[in-house]
Scaffold this active site. Structure first.
Site, short mmCIF file in Angstrom:
data_model
loop_
_atom_site.label_atom_id
_atom_site.label_comp_id
_atom_site.label_asym_id
_atom_site.label_seq_id
_atom_site.Cartn_x
_atom_site.Cartn_y
_atom_site.Cartn_z
N LYS A 26 1.59 -0.77 -10.02
CA LYS A 26 1.52 0.46 -9.24
C LYS A 26 2.89 1.12 -9.24
O LYS A 26 3.92 0.42 -9.21
CB LYS A 26 1.08 0.12 -7.82
CG LYS A 26 0.79 1.30 -6.91
CD LYS A 26 0.28 0.78 -5.56
CE LYS A 26 -0.04 1.88 -4.58
NZ LYS A 26 -0.57 1.33 -3.30
N SER A 31 -4.81 2.94 -1.69
CA SER A 31 -4.01 3.84 -2.52
C SER A 31 -3.71 3.30 -3.91
O SER A 31 -3.12 3.99 -4.74
CB SER A 31 -2.68 4.13 -1.80
OG SER A 31 -1.94 2.93 -1.61
N SER A 91 -5.10 -1.40 0.66
CA SER A 91 -4.91 -0.54 -0.52
C SER A 91 -5.17 -1.21 -1.85
O SER A 91 -5.21 -0.53 -2.87
CB SER A 91 -3.48 0.03 -0.51
OG SER A 91 -3.34 0.98 0.52
#
Length: 536
Positions: free
Chosen positions: A64, A197, A221
């Site tokens: 990420k 996310s 997330s």
């Protein structure tokens, strides 16, 4: 690869080609192609040589884009850090490299990890790979049979998980006229969201562009997008993995999360990166005992708790049905299953958002245009520079949370909001500890309210409200610091994945992953398969 049937270079090239062919899904912010090829070549040499083979030798991995990577942009999907190149690697990145992995790139996300749909990114939203069942991004026909490796699609008997034990979600045949047979797209430009996310990392694993990916998990997330994308999403106990180099959102809840196709892969990655880090004072100093999954693991003697407070308003009947049938499956196979109570869970989402905004306001204060990151062309005053830089660098979602956090932290509001939320957080933690002290080994809950929603539906409400809805099942584990994992369990009537969540005791990853592994083996879930794209 260890048998010589597949070269790390071949696997790396396949993953890079796959990522390019799926560029319209917007999974990656940065592809590190040359670096990946160099790392794959080193893995080839190790596999050919006499040196010991490393745990992750040649395995394609993605991070990420809020994990610092030396020499590679780390943007947090924000204008504020659009051109930020860290001089060091996050501990998770370094440990993965030390284990021989090949880092393919940095994945898309909600800006500064604030969101639950991966739609608030400066480079645009991430599209769920399962959209390929219904939308033609690859310029060639795509069928459910191809994507899920099925020979036939039969009503009431589709390969939709838990099939070995007769758990059904009454799936109609795709392509028929039933309203529930596919997502309701507004037009040809509509698509399914990944969740967030860490949506880019979940989409990367689901689409086969990597075999494992890292996300950050502050309120769910990694588990939320894992459920929507049909992959495994694992949040270890707070303090087991180092946060050094993970750009912070909420320091007291942030945990590096692991996304993989299978539970055994998650255990392999965990064994490679867990342990104390002197750069992160919140990591535990106790030595980590690697997780070993026993293929003969038995549920006899296991106590599974079903929290009654997790029957949340708005939960899809299909999710409730899969949850119920999964509990029945565990009980039939020897586990003790009983209803339990976590009485303060009803207050958890409100307390989570108060504490989240407070820590966001503190963490975002460093982005002022002076030391690093974006700097506005404003020279009239220092205050003007600060204001212009933050207005240009942050999106509305980030600015809204900063404003809310500063409001909660005002002297007149500090005790009323922040301190009260901290006290309730302790009660939430005590609820979990009380249940586990009474003999419960793991909790079984839903992960999300439904299967993956469409973008047109998701954007009918603002980010704050969507986050409150999407995090309702996942954020209590972050508030309490306990480990949790979501495992694909079934396909919904729309042909989309539904995940279920197991929550364990602090530092009992061995037991938690063993239960999740058993469940995975006994559900017969067929993941998304896009191998046909390699011949396009």
């Amino acid at each position: 690869m260890r048998d010589g049937r597949l070269s790390p270079k071949e696997l790396c090239e396949r993953c890079l080609r796959r990522s390019q062919s799926l560029s319209e899904l917007n999974i990656f912010i940065t592809l590190t192609e040359e670096t990946a090829r160099s790392q794959a070549a080193k893995a080839v040499n190790r596999l050919k040589g006499e040196n010991p083979v490393l745990n992750l030798d040649g395995i394609p991995v993605a991070f990420k884009d809020n994990f610092c990577t030396a020499g590679t942009r780390t943007t947090c999907a924000s204008n504020m850090l659009r051109n930020f190149v860290p001089p060091y690697n996050a501990t998770m990145v370094q440990k993965v490299l030390d284990s021989g992995a090949v880092i393919v790139g940095k994945t898309n996300m909600d800006e500064f990890a604030m969101g639950s749909g991966s739609i608030d990114s400066v480079v645009g939203p991430v599209k769920n790979p399962w959209t390929l069942l219904f939308r033609n991004f690859s310029k060639k026909p795509v069928s459910h049979d191809v994507c899920c490796r099925q020979k036939t699609v039969k009503k009431d008997s589709i390969a939709h998980g838990i099939r070995k034990h007769n758990i059904h979600t009454d799936v109609p045949e795709l392509g028929k006229s039933e309203a529930s047979s596919s997502p309701t797209f507004v037009d040809n430009s509509d698509w399914l969201v990944t969740g967030g996310s860490s949506g880019g990392s979940a989409a990367a694993v689901a689409s086969g562009t990597v075999l494992a990916a890292f996300g950050s998990d502050t309120g769910g997330s990694t588990r939320n997008p894992a459920s929507y994308c049909g992959v495994v999403g694992f949040k270890p106990t707070y303090g087991l993995l180092s946060r050094h180099g993970l750009i912070p959102l909420v320091n007291s809840m942030d945990v590096p999360g692991i996304l993989t196709k299978t539970v055994s892969d998650a255990a392999l990655v965990l064994n490679s990166v867990a342990g104390h880090d002197w750069r992160d004072s919140t990591t535990v100093t106790d030595s980590f005992k690697p997780v070993v999954l026993d293929k003969n693991f038995s549920l006899h003697g296991l106590h599974v708790g079903i929290p009654k407070e997790y029957h949340a308003p708005g939960t899809s009947p299909v999710v409730l049905d899969v949850w119920r049938q999964a509990a029945d499956l565990l009980e039939r196979e020897g586990a003790k299953v009983s209803q339990v109570s976590l009485p303060h869970t009803q207050h958890s989402i409100m307390c989570y958002h108060v504490l989240c905004c407070c820590e966001v306001a503190s963490n975002m204060a460093r982005y002022d245009g002076i030391e690093f990151g974006h700097r506005a062309n404003q020279e009239s005053s220092t205050e003007g520079l600060f204001a212009a830089t933050r207005h240009e660098g942050f999106n509305d979602v980030v600015r809204g949370r900063i404003l809310a956090g500063n409001f909660f932290l005002l002297r007149r509001n500090y005790e009323r909001y922040f301190l009260k939320a901290q006290k309730v957080r302790r009660l939430i933690y005590n609820d979990f500890q009380q249940i586990f002290s009474e003999g419960v080994d793991v909790l079984l809950t839903p992960t999300t309210l439904s299967d993956a929603p469409t973008y047109s539906w998701f954007t009918q409400q603002d980010s704050r409200l969507r986050s409150e809805q999407q995090d309702v099942f996942t954020q209590p584990a972050n508030m309490a610091g306990v480990p949790a994992i979501t495992v694909p369990a079934a396909l919904s009537p729309r042909g989309l994945p539904i995940g279920l969540q197991f929550i364990g005791q602090n530092f009992q990853e061995q037991k938690l992953l063993s239960v999740a592994h058993w469940f995975e083996k006994n559900t017969d879930f067929l993941p998304l398969n896009l191998d046909f794209l390699d011949n396009a």
